[in-house]
Design a protein around this motif. Structure first.
Motif, short mmCIF file in Angstrom:
data_model
loop_
_atom_site.label_atom_id
_atom_site.label_comp_id
_atom_site.label_asym_id
_atom_site.label_seq_id
_atom_site.Cartn_x
_atom_site.Cartn_y
_atom_site.Cartn_z
N LYS A 1 7.32 -7.35 -7.19
CA LYS A 1 6.37 -7.18 -8.29
C LYS A 1 5.60 -5.87 -8.15
N ALA A 2 5.26 -5.51 -6.91
CA ALA A 2 4.55 -4.25 -6.68
C ALA A 2 5.44 -3.06 -7.08
N CYS A 3 6.73 -3.15 -6.76
CA CYS A 3 7.66 -2.09 -7.16
C CYS A 3 7.69 -1.94 -8.68
N LYS A 4 7.76 -3.06 -9.37
CA LYS A 4 7.82 -3.02 -10.83
C LYS A 4 6.50 -2.57 -11.44
N ARG A 5 5.41 -2.84 -10.76
CA ARG A 5 4.09 -2.44 -11.26
C ARG A 5 3.85 -0.94 -11.10
N HIS A 6 4.33 -0.37 -9.99
CA HIS A 6 4.00 1.03 -9.68
C HIS A 6 5.11 2.01 -9.98
N PHE A 7 6.35 1.52 -10.14
CA PHE A 7 7.47 2.40 -10.44
C PHE A 7 8.12 1.98 -11.76
N ASP B 1 0.84 -1.21 0.00
CA ASP B 1 0.00 0.00 0.00
C ASP B 1 0.87 1.26 0.00
N GLU B 2 1.97 1.22 0.75
CA GLU B 2 2.87 2.38 0.79
C GLU B 2 3.53 2.59 -0.58
N ILE B 3 3.91 1.50 -1.23
CA ILE B 3 4.46 1.60 -2.58
C ILE B 3 3.46 2.30 -3.50
N ARG B 4 2.22 1.88 -3.42
CA ARG B 4 1.17 2.47 -4.26
C ARG B 4 1.01 3.98 -3.96
N HIS B 5 1.13 4.34 -2.70
CA HIS B 5 0.99 5.74 -2.30
C HIS B 5 2.04 6.63 -2.97
N TYR B 6 3.28 6.11 -3.09
CA TYR B 6 4.37 6.94 -3.61
C TYR B 6 4.48 6.91 -5.13
N ALA B 7 3.67 6.09 -5.79
CA ALA B 7 3.76 5.99 -7.26
C ALA B 7 3.62 7.34 -7.95
#
Length: 378
Positions: free
Chosen positions: A78-84, A41-47
């Motif tokens: 995977k979340a990092c690669k999806r959002h950044f 969720d934090e990753i998504r916040h900073y996208a």
């Protein structure tokens, strides 16, 4: 713009070592089940904030990241690669404790794109491991290196610690020889320091733990540099050595005072001149991300003079030093106008060198690095 580095903090450990002052907490399987999706969720916040910025490195640190099931680390990646916008050739590192890795888990991590493994060895001596309060054995170190190679890791870093209480020169030499025999691409060697708030600090204050004299610590450090250079390692940073082309790209972003985003409990960030840090405890971190999308506890904007001082403080740790033209472009000021008298004084004392357009510590300055660097930030 230069690529940024992502740091992902996994706060759980099997056991907190006596010297450790990192933000680490006992393993908690129930909390971990919530921590991982919260991190995502934090990753998504900073996208949105990183839109248009490329990510050049990702570093899973801790704690001990490999206390997580491999599937959880892969979910986070995977979340990092999806959002950044993660670069195709990004350096992606995970730290590992030798008591927490199995071949199949390592194979899964390598197949998912983690391409660098940093192993907290600290010592190849059983008595020293016990004195350091480590939970792994010497045999587990050998097994971990073998498993990493079997899993396909061709970029391996080993951490070692010297200047331990009672450590002899011969014992440290043996540690180095065993590390070299493992043929890692990267080695980090740190002298033991006593940090406030640690179990070792309490023992030190009580007179029950004494470090070697400074002159002996310096002797071990000088030997380390000579021996590792003989073995083909480039001494590229005060405490770090690498085969050519295998320097830690993630840490170089820190040492060049570049932009980094820290995710997870207690993680620190530096973006666009603003430094900010998350709450330390996982439970507090989880609650804040749930309510705010982030868990920032403190935030400050660095003024120009402080940012310049930090850039030099960090950059002079690198053997190649600081690029003066890059410094002047970044801060839009002539270097000599800000640091002319300091520069002149340290050059006369043979503590720094001007190598073309780069400022670096001299061989003499390297052994007095802390006091030399202070000259630029006081």
């Amino acid at each position: 713009m230069d690529p940024i580095g992502l740091y992902i903090h996994i706060p759980y450990c099997l056991h907190k070592c006596g010297y450790c002052d990192f933000n680490s907490h006992p393993e908690n399987a129930a909390e971990r089940e919530v921590y991982v999706p919260t991190l995502i969720d934090e990753i998504r916040h900073y996208a949105p904030r990183l839109q248009g910025r490329r990510v050049g490195t990702i570093f899973f640190g801790g704690g001990t990241p490999t206390t997580l099931p491999a599937g959880d680390q892969i979910r986070i990646l995977k979340a990092c690669k999806r959002h950044f916008e993660v670069m195709d050739d990004a350096e992606i590192t995970t730290e590992a404790n030798p008591s927490t890795v199995e071949t199949e888990n390592l194979k899964c991590l390598r197949a998912a794109g983690i391409n660098r493994l940093s192993v907290g060895v600290q010592s190849f001596d059983a008595d020293e491991l016990k004195a350091l309060d480590r939970v792994h054995s010497v045999e587990e170190i050998h097994q971990t290196v073998e498993r990493a190679r079997t899993a396909g890791f061709d970029n391996l870093s080993l951490d070692l610690m010297f200047a331990l209480p009672g450590q002899t020169r011969e014992r440290w030499q043996d540690n180095l020889e065993q590390a070299i025999a493992k043929n890692p691409e990267h080695l980090s060697t740190y002298n033991l320091t006593i940090e406030p708030g640690t179990a070792f600090h309490k023992l030190h204050e009580a007179g029950q733990l004494t470090l070697p004299e400074d002159d002996f610590q310096l002797e071990l450090y000088q030997y380390t540099i000579e021996r590792l250079q003989q073995a083909g390692y480039d001494h590229y940073e005060i405490s770090n050595f690498a085969r050519p082309g295998r320097e830690s790209r993630h840490n170089i972003i820190y040492w060049e005072n570049g932009d980094t985003l820290g995710l997870g409990a207690g993680a620190s960030s530096y973006l666009d001149g603003v430094r900010f840090k998350n709450f330390n405890t996982p439970a507090h971190y989880i609650d804040r991300v749930k309510t705010d999308g982030h868990a920032v506890q403190t935030e400050e904007t660095l003024d120009a003079r402080r940012a310049m001082g930090e850039t030099l403080m960090l950059g002079l740790r690198l053997k190649r030093g600081v690029s003066i033209p890059k410094f002047e472009r970044r801060f839009d000021v002539p270097f000599s106008r800000v640091y002319g008298p300091v520069l002149e004084r340290l050059l006369k004392q043979d503590l720094i060198l001007m190598q073309g357009d780069r400022l670096a510590l001299s061989p003499r300055g390297l052994f007095l690095a802390d006091s030399v660097i202070l000259e630029f930030i006081e």
